[in-house]
Design a protein around this motif. Sequence first.
Motif, PDB file in Angstrom:
ATOM      1  N   MET A   1     -26.707 -13.107  43.778  1.00  0.00           N
ATOM      2  CA  MET A   1     -25.286 -13.159  44.279  1.00  0.00           C
ATOM      3  C   MET A   1     -24.282 -13.859  43.273  1.00  0.00           C
ATOM      4  O   MET A   1     -23.325 -13.407  42.818  1.00  0.00           O
ATOM      5  CB  MET A   1     -24.972 -13.535  45.598  1.00  0.00           C
ATOM      6  N   LYS A   2     -24.971 -14.777  42.621  1.00  0.00           N
ATOM      7  CA  LYS A   2     -24.022 -15.672  41.763  1.00  0.00           C
ATOM      8  C   LYS A   2     -23.810 -14.675  40.571  1.00  0.00           C
ATOM      9  O   LYS A   2     -22.951 -14.997  39.821  1.00  0.00           O
ATOM     10  CB  LYS A   2     -24.925 -17.120  41.399  1.00  0.00           C
ATOM     11  N   ASN A   3     -24.790 -14.053  40.090  1.00  0.00           N
ATOM     12  CA  ASN A   3     -24.869 -13.297  38.892  1.00  0.00           C
ATOM     13  C   ASN A   3     -23.639 -12.093  38.774  1.00  0.00           C
ATOM     14  O   ASN A   3     -22.983 -11.783  38.000  1.00  0.00           O
ATOM     15  CB  ASN A   3     -26.057 -12.619  38.359  1.00  0.00           C
ATOM     16  N   LEU A   4     -23.664 -11.822  40.153  1.00  0.00           N
ATOM     17  CA  LEU A   4     -22.517 -10.682  40.369  1.00  0.00           C
ATOM     18  C   LEU A   4     -21.149 -11.235  40.496  1.00  0.00           C
ATOM     19  O   LEU A   4     -20.251 -10.610  39.821  1.00  0.00           O
ATOM     20  CB  LEU A   4     -22.840 -10.195  41.852  1.00  0.00           C
ATOM     21  N   ALA A   5     -20.999 -12.338  40.732  1.00  0.00           N
ATOM     22  CA  ALA A   5     -19.629 -13.194  40.782  1.00  0.00           C
ATOM     23  C   ALA A   5     -19.312 -13.434  39.149  1.00  0.00           C
ATOM     24  O   ALA A   5     -18.361 -13.224  38.993  1.00  0.00           O
ATOM     25  CB  ALA A   5     -19.762 -14.492  41.653  1.00  0.00           C
ATOM     26  N   GLY A   6     -20.278 -13.617  38.545  1.00  0.00           N
ATOM     27  CA  GLY A   6     -20.150 -13.974  37.231  1.00  0.00           C
ATOM     28  C   GLY A   6     -19.898 -12.663  36.394  1.00  0.00           C
ATOM     29  O   GLY A   6     -18.858 -12.740  35.471  1.00  0.00           O
ATOM     30  N   LEU A   7     -20.269 -11.735  36.943  1.00  0.00           N
ATOM     31  CA  LEU A   7     -20.366 -10.362  36.153  1.00  0.00           C
ATOM     32  C   LEU A   7     -18.843  -9.738  36.619  1.00  0.00           C
ATOM     33  O   LEU A   7     -17.988  -9.149  35.721  1.00  0.00           O
ATOM     34  CB  LEU A   7     -21.256  -9.459  36.817  1.00  0.00           C
ATOM     35  N   MET A   8     -18.475 -10.092  37.812  1.00  0.00           N
ATOM     36  CA  MET A   8     -17.216  -9.662  38.030  1.00  0.00           C
ATOM     37  C   MET A   8     -15.904 -10.460  37.453  1.00  0.00           C
ATOM     38  O   MET A   8     -14.903 -10.059  37.092  1.00  0.00           O
ATOM     39  CB  MET A   8     -16.925  -9.780  39.764  1.00  0.00           C
ATOM     40  N   LYS A   9     -16.139 -11.788  37.291  1.00  0.00           N
ATOM     41  CA  LYS A   9     -15.103 -12.404  36.668  1.00  0.00           C
ATOM     42  C   LYS A   9     -15.129 -12.088  35.101  1.00  0.00           C
ATOM     43  O   LYS A   9     -13.973 -12.130  34.715  1.00  0.00           O
ATOM     44  CB  LYS A   9     -15.738 -14.100  36.580  1.00  0.00           C
ATOM     45  N   GLN A  10     -16.412 -11.721  34.498  1.00  0.00           N
ATOM     46  CA  GLN A  10     -16.134 -11.322  33.113  1.00  0.00           C
ATOM     47  C   GLN A  10     -15.512  -9.983  33.109  1.00  0.00           C
ATOM     48  O   GLN A  10     -14.711  -9.540  32.103  1.00  0.00           O
ATOM     49  CB  GLN A  10     -17.652 -10.939  32.493  1.00  0.00           C
ATOM     50  N   ALA A  11     -15.805  -9.067  33.966  1.00  0.00           N
ATOM     51  CA  ALA A  11     -15.134  -7.762  33.897  1.00  0.00           C
ATOM     52  C   ALA A  11     -13.582  -7.848  34.245  1.00  0.00           C
ATOM     53  O   ALA A  11     -12.718  -7.309  33.605  1.00  0.00           O
ATOM     54  CB  ALA A  11     -15.555  -6.806  35.236  1.00  0.00           C
ATOM     55  N   SER A  12     -13.073  -8.966  34.999  1.00  0.00           N
ATOM     56  CA  SER A  12     -11.625  -9.012  35.153  1.00  0.00           C
ATOM     57  C   SER A  12     -11.103  -9.863  33.708  1.00  0.00           C
ATOM     58  O   SER A  12     -10.062  -9.392  33.368  1.00  0.00           O
ATOM     59  CB  SER A  12     -11.548 -10.086  36.580  1.00  0.00           C
TER      60      SER A  12
END
Length: 107
Positions: free
Chosen positions: A1-12
Amino acid sequence: MKNLAGLMKQASQMQAKMEEVQNSLNALTVEGAAGAGLVSVTLTGKGDMRAIRIDPKLADPNEVEMLQDLIMAAFADARAKVETANAEEMRKVTGGLDLPAGLKFPF
């Protein structure tokens, strides 16, 4: 889940950078020329024509066909410069990654 949050932040962050680049390209103007500068066309970073300049020497009714050809050539020159500027800005945003063929800037 931590990787998903990081990926979402990068996408933003990427989306914010893309919007910033798009705004700067909207403000960009590029001039293309043909016939040794007798005809010039100014385009925006989105490829919209903003101005056209024709040397008065070309206002000869016998030279209409050449004038038409020069306008087309000047537009093509300016359009190529816009595409180059767009590609350079995209490389800055994507960190130098080339986009897949057919995937272009969103306009």
